[in-house]
Design a protein around this motif. Structure first.
Motif, PDB file in Angstrom:
ATOM      1  N   MET A   1       0.848  -1.199   0.000  1.00 40.09           N
ATOM      2  CA  MET A   1       0.000   0.000   0.000  1.00 40.09           C
ATOM      3  C   MET A   1       0.882   1.246   0.000  1.00 40.09           C
ATOM      4  O   MET A   1       1.806   1.363   0.795  1.00 40.09           O
ATOM      5  CB  MET A   1      -0.901   0.017   1.235  1.00 40.09           C
ATOM      6  N   GLN A   2       0.581   2.177  -0.914  1.00 44.79           N
ATOM      7  CA  GLN A   2       1.401   3.379  -1.029  1.00 44.79           C
ATOM      8  C   GLN A   2       1.139   4.328   0.125  1.00 44.79           C
ATOM      9  O   GLN A   2      -0.002   4.546   0.535  1.00 44.79           O
ATOM     10  CB  GLN A   2       1.096   4.094  -2.357  1.00 44.79           C
ATOM     11  N   GLN A   3       2.215   4.887   0.649  1.00 45.14           N
ATOM     12  CA  GLN A   3       2.095   5.791   1.780  1.00 45.14           C
ATOM     13  C   GLN A   3       1.680   7.184   1.302  1.00 45.14           C
ATOM     14  O   GLN A   3       2.145   7.684   0.287  1.00 45.14           O
ATOM     15  CB  GLN A   3       3.429   5.883   2.525  1.00 45.14           C
ATOM     16  N   THR A   4       0.771   7.808   2.052  1.00 41.48           N
ATOM     17  CA  THR A   4       0.334   9.168   1.737  1.00 41.48           C
ATOM     18  C   THR A   4       1.478  10.144   1.949  1.00 41.48           C
ATOM     19  O   THR A   4       2.266  10.007   2.885  1.00 41.48           O
ATOM     20  CB  THR A   4      -0.854   9.566   2.635  1.00 41.48           C
ATOM     21  N   GLY A   5       1.570  11.138   1.066  1.00 41.13           N
ATOM     22  CA  GLY A   5       2.616  12.146   1.201  1.00 41.13           C
ATOM     23  C   GLY A   5       2.398  13.038   2.415  1.00 41.13           C
ATOM     24  O   GLY A   5       1.318  13.053   3.023  1.00 41.13           O
ATOM     25  N   ARG A   6       3.435  13.789   2.751  1.00 42.09           N
ATOM     26  CA  ARG A   6       3.351  14.734   3.860  1.00 42.09           C
ATOM     27  C   ARG A   6       3.148  16.145   3.317  1.00 42.09           C
ATOM     28  O   ARG A   6       3.550  16.453   2.199  1.00 42.09           O
ATOM     29  CB  ARG A   6       4.630  14.700   4.710  1.00 42.09           C
ATOM     30  N   LEU A   7       2.562  16.991   4.149  1.00 44.53           N
ATOM     31  CA  LEU A   7       2.365  18.393   3.792  1.00 44.53           C
ATOM     32  C   LEU A   7       3.228  19.260   4.697  1.00 44.53           C
ATOM     33  O   LEU A   7       3.085  19.217   5.924  1.00 44.53           O
ATOM     34  CB  LEU A   7       0.892  18.778   3.959  1.00 44.53           C
ATOM     35  N   TYR A   8       4.136  20.029   4.101  1.00 44.46           N
ATOM     36  CA  TYR A   8       5.049  20.882   4.861  1.00 44.46           C
ATOM     37  C   TYR A   8       4.605  22.342   4.735  1.00 44.46           C
ATOM     38  O   TYR A   8       4.511  22.878   3.633  1.00 44.46           O
ATOM     39  CB  TYR A   8       6.481  20.727   4.355  1.00 44.46           C
ATOM     40  N   MET A   9       4.338  22.972   5.883  1.00 41.05           N
ATOM     41  CA  MET A   9       3.957  24.379   5.917  1.00 41.05           C
ATOM     42  C   MET A   9       5.227  25.210   6.026  1.00 41.05           C
ATOM     43  O   MET A   9       5.901  25.217   7.058  1.00 41.05           O
ATOM     44  CB  MET A   9       3.016  24.646   7.096  1.00 41.05           C
ATOM     45  N   ILE A  10       5.572  25.881   4.934  1.00 41.33           N
ATOM     46  CA  ILE A  10       6.888  26.515   4.800  1.00 41.33           C
ATOM     47  C   ILE A  10       6.780  28.028   4.958  1.00 41.33           C
ATOM     48  O   ILE A  10       6.145  28.698   4.138  1.00 41.33           O
ATOM     49  CB  ILE A  10       7.500  26.175   3.433  1.00 41.33           C
ATOM     50  N   PRO A  11       7.386  28.604   5.984  1.00 38.56           N
ATOM     51  CA  PRO A  11       7.338  30.059   6.168  1.00 38.56           C
ATOM     52  C   PRO A  11       8.239  30.780   5.178  1.00 38.56           C
ATOM     53  O   PRO A  11       9.251  30.249   4.714  1.00 38.56           O
ATOM     54  CB  PRO A  11       7.839  30.250   7.602  1.00 38.56           C
ATOM     55  N   ILE A  12       7.854  32.013   4.852  1.00 43.80           N
ATOM     56  CA  ILE A  12       8.605  32.883   3.948  1.00 43.80           C
ATOM     57  C   ILE A  12       9.015  34.123   4.743  1.00 43.80           C
ATOM     58  O   ILE A  12       8.238  34.623   5.561  1.00 43.80           O
ATOM     59  CB  ILE A  12       7.725  33.310   2.753  1.00 43.80           C
TER      60      ILE A  12
END
Length: 234
Positions: A1-12
């Motif tokens: 089963m393929q693993q779900t990707g991660r979401l990275y909250m990237i500050p600017i």
């Protein structure tokens, strides 16, 4: 089963070129990420090149968050379910706070993806830190109404709420209306109410001052057409 990707909250960075305000994790993760949701793709590309001058931008896929319709949530779900790690970037500061990145994070949670916030500057937090106002109880109110009488009524409501709850009230304004906002605050707030104006935070010419309304009236500044945070405590 393929693993779900991660979401990275990237500050600017809030100020131009202020890369020193970012944690090392931002540089570490953005070197490898190939998928992004961005409030402004041009800003996102420029930021990545400033952080990684040798980075090849062409293979990276960007989805711009539409100002009116929001992010492409179907594409977000597809990327995450396909196992792709994704970065989210706002125009400046921390995504998800006073910008449309929150909708992206909400959907990631719905499908069980891990959301990872990276450390960086938030104009709201930095202005509160420097204000000397109550940092134990505070509320961010976004933009206030533009037209009268709703605008002056809202200012008075926030001042009354601040006094009742001993709660710092934060709000922002479109840069070209900064001076009009200041005029309204000086006109409608009590003289003893404390007002902080925080502008161009983290830049060499940052302007962060707290005075009573009465004292601001004695020497009203002309504010630049740059992002500002206003904080009230009555």
């Amino acid at each position: 089963m393929q693993q779900t990707g991660r979401l990275y909250m990237i500050p600017i960075p809030i100020a131009e070129g202020a890369l020193h305000t970012l944690s090392p994790d931002v540089a570490a993760y953005t070197r490898d990420l190939k998928y992004y949701f961005a409030e402004n793709v041009r800003t996102a590309r420029r930021f990545l090149k400033s952080l990684h001058p040798d980075l090849v931008i062409e293979p990276i896929q960007f989805s711009e968050i539409d100002k009116h319709n929001g992010p492409d949530l179907a594409l977000l779900r597809k990327w995450l379910k396909d196992g792709h790690d994704i970065g989210v970037m706002s125009e400046s500061g921390c995504p998800g706070i006073a910008d449309p990145g929150a909708e992206v994070a909400r959907v990631a949670h719905e499908i069980g993806a891990t959301v990872v916030p990276l450390t960086g500057p938030s104009s709201l937090v930095l202005s509160l830190m420097a204000s000397g106002l109550n940092g134990q109880s505070f509320a961010f109110n976004g933009y206030l109404p533009v037209k009268e009488p709703a605008r002056s009524q809202r200012i008075k409501q926030l001042e009354q709420l601040s006094k009742k709850e001993n709660q710092t009230q934060l709000f922002i304004e479109t840069p070209y209306r900064n001076n009009a906002m200041l005029d309204e605050l000086l006109k409608h707030c009590q003289g003893s109410t404390r007002l902080t104006i925080a502008q161009n935070i983290s830049a060499p010419d940052a302007f962060i001052r707290t005075k009573t309304i009465a004292d601001w009236k004695k020497g009203k500044p002309t504010l630049e057409k740059q992002p500002a945070v206003f904080l009230l405590l009555s």
